[in-house]
Design an enzyme around this catalytic site. Structure first.
Site, PDB file in Angstrom:
ATOM      1  N   LYS A 102       0.789  -1.339  -0.037  1.00  6.26           N
ATOM      2  CA  LYS A 102       0.039  -0.124   0.056  1.00  6.26           C
ATOM      3  C   LYS A 102       0.751   1.395  -0.135  1.00  6.26           C
ATOM      4  CE  LYS A 102      -4.582  -1.260   1.686  1.00  6.26           C
ATOM      5  NZ  LYS A 102      -4.277  -2.815   1.976  1.00  6.26           N
TER       6      LYS A 102
ATOM      7  N   GLU B  19     -10.610   7.273   4.209  1.00  4.47           N
ATOM      8  CA  GLU B  19     -11.293   6.199   5.126  1.00  4.47           C
ATOM      9  C   GLU B  19     -10.180   4.898   5.201  1.00  4.47           C
ATOM     10  OE1 GLU B  19     -12.186   6.491   2.097  1.00  4.47           O
ATOM     11  OE2 GLU B  19     -11.725   4.288   1.467  1.00  4.47           O
TER      12      GLU B  19
ATOM     13  N   SER C 204       1.581  -9.893  -1.067  1.00  9.65           N
ATOM     14  CA  SER C 204       1.288  -8.399  -0.838  1.00  9.65           C
ATOM     15  C   SER C 204       1.786  -7.771   0.518  1.00  9.65           C
ATOM     16  CB  SER C 204      -0.180  -7.901  -1.213  1.00  9.65           C
ATOM     17  OG  SER C 204      -0.991  -8.920  -0.462  1.00  9.65           O
TER      18      SER C 204
END
Ligand SMILES: *Cc1c(COP(=O)(O)O)cnc(C)c1O
Length: 401
Positions: free
Chosen positions: A93, A115, A381
């Site tokens: 991310k 959010e 990931s």
């Protein structure tokens, strides 16, 4: 023309999917974001600054590891993993959060906001905001705040303001609504940093481009290690950003089969899974066209998976498109397979994966025995530190306990 240069089209569509269905107050803001991105992504300053950050702050390139023990256990295909668990903050991310915050800075914004559900996107964005000296506002449901205390602590340590959301179900959906409202009031000086390849144009394109570094590195590293391209490339799909980054590196290589792995949860019944492409239909969600899981009334269906980062009743529009064209295949792995993969990767390779990433590992473990002589490259990931308490308290220390 390469695939990436020609997708999406000028209006942000991938075939019938994508686009931007925005409230009138935000049309100009999103146009400004797109214009800034198209200019900056061609500017040497922006590219060099991002390159410097990737190398000296994030610790890129992350390696590709050969999973020799698991490959031997399976007795078929050779399995390799791209190690996004070794990217700073422990997941992919940060690749798009650093770039979104850099974009915000170049646009003269003073704040980034978003959010967060389990808190992973919130932590990555708060990290990026701290690096660039930007304010950071994160909206989070009260239920999630109680469940994910360590991530709330991290965000606060990093200097973010965590806004508790106390209405409705007090979870991710309400956090989106709350953040959106707050953003409309401050769009002049803030950037809404969307956390995956979802949302209105230009976000699915921008986030894909920012994650492309994963696929570029992995392709070069895999070629270096083996002298050829992988036969199969796999990644888990929630919104689809880690998968799209990986796929982008191989999309023009026709011989490389692409697999997105969706969460099948506990069953194929509505509400028990979040396998949007496997079971969904065309629809609209959060300002763009894509495939959606719907309930009887046509509203977004409730979803479940053991991996909270995959818990979304929609999917990035480009994945819906790649499914439609057949360029990528979409399959599903359930909670039990993901947990089994979580234990096996930990025990046999010394890598504790995020439960999200464990879905991609599960796919590789399922396919390897059927594919002798072939290679599988999966995107790991993220790392599993965030999941160890939940997994061991619920299931013990061994697969099958
Ligand atoms: C958030 C998250 C995902 C899911 O997001 P995508 O946009 O589908 O990649 C997957 N893995 C990890 C480790 C995550 O934190």
């Amino acid at each position: 023309m390469t695939y990436l240069n020609s997708h999406p089209d000028a209006k942000g569509f991938f075939g019938p999917y994508g686009g931007a269905d925005l409230p009138p107050v935000l049309v100009d803001q999103f146009a400004a974001i797109e214009k800034a991105y198209l200019t900056l992504s061609r500017s040497a300053d922006f590219i060099n600054e991002l390159r410097y950050i990737r190398k000296h702050f994030q610790g890129r390139p992350t390696p590709v590891s050969f999973l020799g023990n698991l490959s031997a256990d399976c007795g078929g295909a050779q399995i390799y993993a791209k190690r996004e668990d070794l990217n700073h903050t422990g997941a992919h991310k940060l690749n798009h959060c650093m770039a979104e915050a850099l974009l915000a800075k170049h646009m003269g914004k003073t704040k980034v906001m978003a959010e967060t559900g389990a808190g992973q996107h919130g932590v990555a964005l708060a990290t990026a905001a701290a690096y660039f000296g930007l304010e950071c506002e994160i909206h989070m449901g009260e239920i999630d705040i109680a469940k994910e205390a360590p991530n709330v602590t991290r965000m606060k340590l990093l200097g973010a303001e965590v806004v508790p959301v106390g209405f409705g179900g007090r979870s991710l959906k309400e956090a989106v609504d709350s953040c959106f409202q707050s953003y409309v009031a401050q769009a002049e000086h803030a950037l809404f940093a969307i956390g995956s390849v979802v949302g209105p144009h230009p976000f699915p394109m921008m986030v894909r481009d920012f994650q492309h570094v994963v696929g570029i590195e992995a392709r070069e590293q895999f070629l270096d290690m083996t002298g050829r391209l992988p036969d199969m490339v796999a990644a888990c799909v929630g919104g689809g950003s880690n998968a799209m980054g990986m796929f982008a590196g191989f999309i023009d290589d026709d011989g490389v089969a692409l697999y997105g792995v969706e969460p099948l949860g506990t069953s194929s019944d509505m509400g028990d899974h979040a396998a949007t492409i496997t079971f969904g239909e065309d629809g609209d969600i959060h300002g763009f066209k894509t495939m959606v899981l719907k309930d009887k009334d046509g509203n977004p269906a409730p979803v479940h998976t053991v991996a909270s980062g995959l818990d979304y009743p929609g999917v990035g529009p480009e994945h819906a498109y790649l499914h439609r064209t057949g360029r990528a295949n979409y399959v599903a792995a359930d909670d039990r397979e993901a947990l089994d993969a979580f234990y096996r990767l930990s025990r046999r390779e010394g890598i504790i994966p995020a439960l999200e990433s464990a879905h991609a590992v599960a796919f590789a473990l399922r396919e390897a025995p059927k594919n002798p002589g072939k290679t599988i490259l999966l995107n790991l990931s993220g790392r599993g530190d965030k999941d160890i308490d939940y997994v061991t308290e619920t299931y013990g220390f061994d697969a099958g306990d």
